[in-house]
Design a protein around this motif. Structure first.
Motif, PDB file in Angstrom:
ATOM      1  N   VAL A  85       1.202  -1.327   0.365  1.00  0.00           N
ATOM      2  CA  VAL A  85       0.159   0.307  -0.157  1.00  0.00           C
ATOM      3  C   VAL A  85       1.148   0.753   0.495  1.00  0.00           C
ATOM      4  O   VAL A  85       1.440   1.862   1.167  1.00  0.00           O
ATOM      5  CB  VAL A  85      -1.160   0.138   1.205  1.00  0.00           C
ATOM      6  CG1 VAL A  85      -1.805   1.250   1.957  1.00  0.00           C
ATOM      7  CG2 VAL A  85      -1.558  -1.613   1.349  1.00  0.00           C
ATOM      8  N   GLY A  86       1.397   1.810  -1.358  1.00  0.00           N
ATOM      9  CA  GLY A  86       2.245   2.933  -1.718  1.00  0.00           C
ATOM     10  C   GLY A  86       3.557   2.362  -1.087  1.00  0.00           C
ATOM     11  O   GLY A  86       4.313   1.359  -0.957  1.00  0.00           O
ATOM     12  N   ASN A  87       4.135   2.906  -2.342  1.00  0.00           N
ATOM     13  CA  ASN A  87       5.746   2.930  -1.842  1.00  0.00           C
ATOM     14  C   ASN A  87       6.450   3.742  -2.299  1.00  0.00           C
ATOM     15  O   ASN A  87       6.851   5.233  -2.436  1.00  0.00           O
ATOM     16  CB  ASN A  87       5.716   1.978  -3.663  1.00  0.00           C
ATOM     17  CG  ASN A  87       7.918   2.381  -3.804  1.00  0.00           C
ATOM     18  OD1 ASN A  87       8.192   1.316  -3.186  1.00  0.00           O
ATOM     19  ND2 ASN A  87       8.450   2.951  -5.117  1.00  0.00           N
ATOM     20  N   GLU A  88       7.445   4.192  -0.866  1.00  0.00           N
ATOM     21  CA  GLU A  88       7.952   4.926  -0.915  1.00  0.00           C
ATOM     22  C   GLU A  88       7.679   7.030  -0.252  1.00  0.00           C
ATOM     23  O   GLU A  88       7.632   7.521  -1.703  1.00  0.00           O
ATOM     24  CB  GLU A  88       9.415   5.405  -1.552  1.00  0.00           C
ATOM     25  CG  GLU A  88      10.407   3.753  -1.327  1.00  0.00           C
ATOM     26  CD  GLU A  88      11.757   4.582  -2.238  1.00  0.00           C
ATOM     27  OE1 GLU A  88      11.722   4.984  -2.853  1.00  0.00           O
ATOM     28  OE2 GLU A  88      12.503   3.191  -2.067  1.00  0.00           O
ATOM     29  N   VAL A  89       5.576   6.576   0.068  1.00  0.00           N
ATOM     30  CA  VAL A  89       4.903   7.760   0.449  1.00  0.00           C
ATOM     31  C   VAL A  89       5.724   8.216   0.911  1.00  0.00           C
ATOM     32  O   VAL A  89       6.896   8.037   1.965  1.00  0.00           O
ATOM     33  CB  VAL A  89       3.725   7.035   0.760  1.00  0.00           C
ATOM     34  CG1 VAL A  89       3.286   8.566   1.024  1.00  0.00           C
ATOM     35  CG2 VAL A  89       3.274   6.497   0.421  1.00  0.00           C
ATOM     36  N   SER A  90       5.855   9.496   0.590  1.00  0.00           N
ATOM     37  CA  SER A  90       6.692  11.008   1.124  1.00  0.00           C
ATOM     38  C   SER A  90       5.568  12.226   0.915  1.00  0.00           C
ATOM     39  O   SER A  90       4.745  12.649   0.580  1.00  0.00           O
ATOM     40  CB  SER A  90       7.998  11.446   0.663  1.00  0.00           C
ATOM     41  OG  SER A  90       7.756  12.109  -0.836  1.00  0.00           O
ATOM     42  N   GLY A  91       6.150  13.278   2.071  1.00  0.00           N
ATOM     43  CA  GLY A  91       5.137  14.422   2.343  1.00  0.00           C
ATOM     44  C   GLY A  91       3.833  14.138   3.447  1.00  0.00           C
ATOM     45  O   GLY A  91       3.930  13.434   3.730  1.00  0.00           O
ATOM     46  N   SER A  92       2.706  15.107   2.490  1.00  0.00           N
ATOM     47  CA  SER A  92       1.679  14.509   3.630  1.00  0.00           C
ATOM     48  C   SER A  92       0.786  13.443   3.501  1.00  0.00           C
ATOM     49  O   SER A  92      -0.121  13.431   3.960  1.00  0.00           O
ATOM     50  CB  SER A  92       0.857  16.724   3.039  1.00  0.00           C
ATOM     51  OG  SER A  92       0.800  15.974   1.560  1.00  0.00           O
ATOM     52  N   ALA A  93       1.470  13.176   1.824  1.00  0.00           N
ATOM     53  CA  ALA A  93       0.522  11.483   1.889  1.00  0.00           C
ATOM     54  C   ALA A  93       0.481  10.778   2.909  1.00  0.00           C
ATOM     55  O   ALA A  93       0.303   9.627   3.155  1.00  0.00           O
ATOM     56  CB  ALA A  93       1.092  11.235   0.720  1.00  0.00           C
ATOM     57  N   VAL A  94       1.873  11.024   3.669  1.00  0.00           N
ATOM     58  CA  VAL A  94       2.159   9.677   4.215  1.00  0.00           C
ATOM     59  C   VAL A  94       1.044   9.277   5.404  1.00  0.00           C
ATOM     60  O   VAL A  94       0.862   8.473   6.065  1.00  0.00           O
ATOM     61  CB  VAL A  94       3.727  10.210   5.629  1.00  0.00           C
ATOM     62  CG1 VAL A  94       4.602  10.279   4.356  1.00  0.00           C
ATOM     63  CG2 VAL A  94       3.210  11.308   6.026  1.00  0.00           C
ATOM     64  N   SER A  95       0.434  10.508   5.980  1.00  0.00           N
ATOM     65  CA  SER A  95      -0.964  10.238   6.828  1.00  0.00           C
ATOM     66  C   SER A  95      -2.044   9.328   6.111  1.00  0.00           C
ATOM     67  O   SER A  95      -3.146   8.416   6.563  1.00  0.00           O
ATOM     68  CB  SER A  95      -1.900  12.378   6.833  1.00  0.00           C
ATOM     69  OG  SER A  95      -2.580  12.179   5.584  1.00  0.00           O
ATOM     70  N   ASN A  96      -2.082   9.211   4.732  1.00  0.00           N
ATOM     71  CA  ASN A  96      -2.674   8.040   3.811  1.00  0.00           C
ATOM     72  C   ASN A  96      -2.471   6.324   4.171  1.00  0.00           C
ATOM     73  O   ASN A  96      -3.126   5.974   3.502  1.00  0.00           O
ATOM     74  CB  ASN A  96      -3.047   7.998   2.482  1.00  0.00           C
ATOM     75  CG  ASN A  96      -3.927   9.971   2.281  1.00  0.00           C
ATOM     76  OD1 ASN A  96      -4.549  10.563   3.072  1.00  0.00           O
ATOM     77  ND2 ASN A  96      -3.140  10.796   1.384  1.00  0.00           N
TER      78      ASN A  96
END
Length: 303
Positions: A85-96
Motif C-alpha cells: 500500500v504505497g511505495n516510498e510515500v513522502s510528504g503529506s501523503a504519509v498520513s494516508n
C-alpha cells in the motif's frame, strides 16, 4: 515497465519461468501481467500505487472495489503474496498510509483472503534518522510520526514491513567513508563491530538498523521483506556490469542466511528485470538484469 521497447507481459512471465525466478513485483495492477501470471506459482508483490492512496484511505468502498477489480478475478490462479500500500510515500501523503492499509485489509477480509495475502507498505531506508551503528537504528522524527503506528499495525496483522534497501546509494553518496568492498559483500573481514554483532557488508547493517528502529516502536516481532535491492550497471559512480553482477549475485547467495541480528532468511526482490529507457538518463535507466531484447546484462544465477 517504464520502457517503450520491452517484451510483452506474457513473454516476460515466460522469462521468469525459464530462469527460475520465483517472485515478482509490479507497481500497479496490470491486467495483462496478472493474466499471464495465472497458474505460474510466481509469488507476487502488487502495489496499490501512491496515486490511489488518498481515495483508498478515505473510502472503504473504494478499497472494496479495488480488491474486487484487481485481486479477486485473478485469485487463486495468481499467487498474490503482498499488497504494498504505497511505495516510498513522502510528504503529506504519509498520513494516508495507515488508513489505506486498514481499508485494504478489511476488503481482503470481506473476501476471505486476509490470511492468504499480506498487507504492508514499502519504505526506503530514508525513514531512518539513525542507522549507525545498526543497534542504534531509529526512525527520524518525521518518519516516526507515521511509522510507529504503521509498524504496530503490521504487528497486529502479522505482516512484514517491505523495505527498499540500496547499499549502492549509501556508497555512491559517501565514497570517502564507505568502501566498495563493504557495499558489494566482498570485504575480507569484519568492517563494523556492534556489540556482539559483526558486519562484513553494508546490506546487513542497513537491514539491522531497520530492525532496531522497529523494535524501538513496538515492532520486535515484525519481519522484513526486501521489496527492492540492486546495483546499476552504468551511468554513475561505481556502476559497471561487473560491480552489478557481484552485488546481485552476492545478494542472492547471502540473504538466505539472514543478518547478524536475525538469522531468519530474507525474502528479497531484485530491482529490476529490465533496463528502462523511459526513466531519467543515468543510473535510473541501468538497473536491469536484462536488456529489452531479453539478453542478460551480465550472467547471474537465481538459485
Amino acid at each position: 515497465m517504464l520502457g517503450n521497447n520491452l517484451p510483452s507481459k506474457a513473454d516476460v512471465v515466460k522469462m521468469y519461468q525459464t530462469y527460475g525466478i520465483t517472485g515478482m513485483r509490479i507497481y500497479n495492477p496490470d491486467s495483462a501481467t496478472l493474466t499471464a501470471l495465472k497458474g505460474t506459482n510466481i509469488n507476487l508483490i502488487m502495489d496499490l500505487p501512491n496515486s490511489d492512496l488518498a481515495s483508498i484511505a478515505s473510502s472503504s468502498s473504494a478499497a472494496t472495489t479495488w480488491v474486487n477489480n484487481n485481486v479477486k478475478p485473478y485469485y487463486p490462479g495468481v499467487s498474490f503474496k503482498y499488497i504494498a500500500v504505497g511505495n516510498e510515500v513522502s510528504g503529506s501523503a504519509v498520513s494516508n498510509i495507515l488508513p489505506a492499509m486498514k481499508n485494504i485489509y478489511s476488503a481482503l477480509s470481506s473476501a476471505g483472503l486476509q490470511n492468504s495475502i499480506k498487507v504492508s507498505t514499502s519504505v526506503s531506508t530514508g525513514v531512518l534518522g539513525t542507522s549507525y551503528p545498526p543497534s542504534a537504528g531509529a526512525f527520524s522524527s518525521d518518519a516516526s510520526s507515521y511509522m510507529t503506528s504503521v509498524v504496530q499495525y503490521l504487528a497486529t496483522i502479522n505482516s512484514p514491513l517491505l523495505a527498499n534497501v540500496y547499499p549502492y546509494f549509501s556508497y555512491a553518496g559517501n565514497t570517502a567513508q564507505i568502501s566498495l568492498d563493504y557495499a558489494l559483500f566482498t570485504s575480507a573481514g569484519t568492517v563494523v563491530t556492534d556489540g556482539s554483532n559483526k558486519y562484513q557488508n553494508l546490506f546487513d547493517a542497513l537491514v539491522d538498523a531497520l530492525y532496531s528502529a522497529m523494535e524501538k516502536v513496538g515492532g520486535s516481532n515484525v519481519g522484513i521483506v526486501i521489496s527492492e535491492s540492486g546495483w546499476p550497471s552504468a551511468g554513475g559512480t561505481g556502476t559497471t556490469a561487473s560491480n552489478a553482477q557481484k552485488y546481485n549475485q552476492n545478494l542472492i547467495n547471502h540473504v538466505g542466511k539472514g543478518t547478524p541480528k536475525r538469522s531468519t532468511p530474507l525474502e528479497t526482490y531484485i530491482f529490476a528485470m529490465f533496463n528502462e529507457n523511459q526513466k531519467p538518463a543515468g543510473v535510473e535507466q541501468n538497473w536491469g538484469l536484462f536488456y529489452p531484447n531479453k539478453q542478460p546484462v551480465y550472467s547471474i544465477s537465481f538459485k
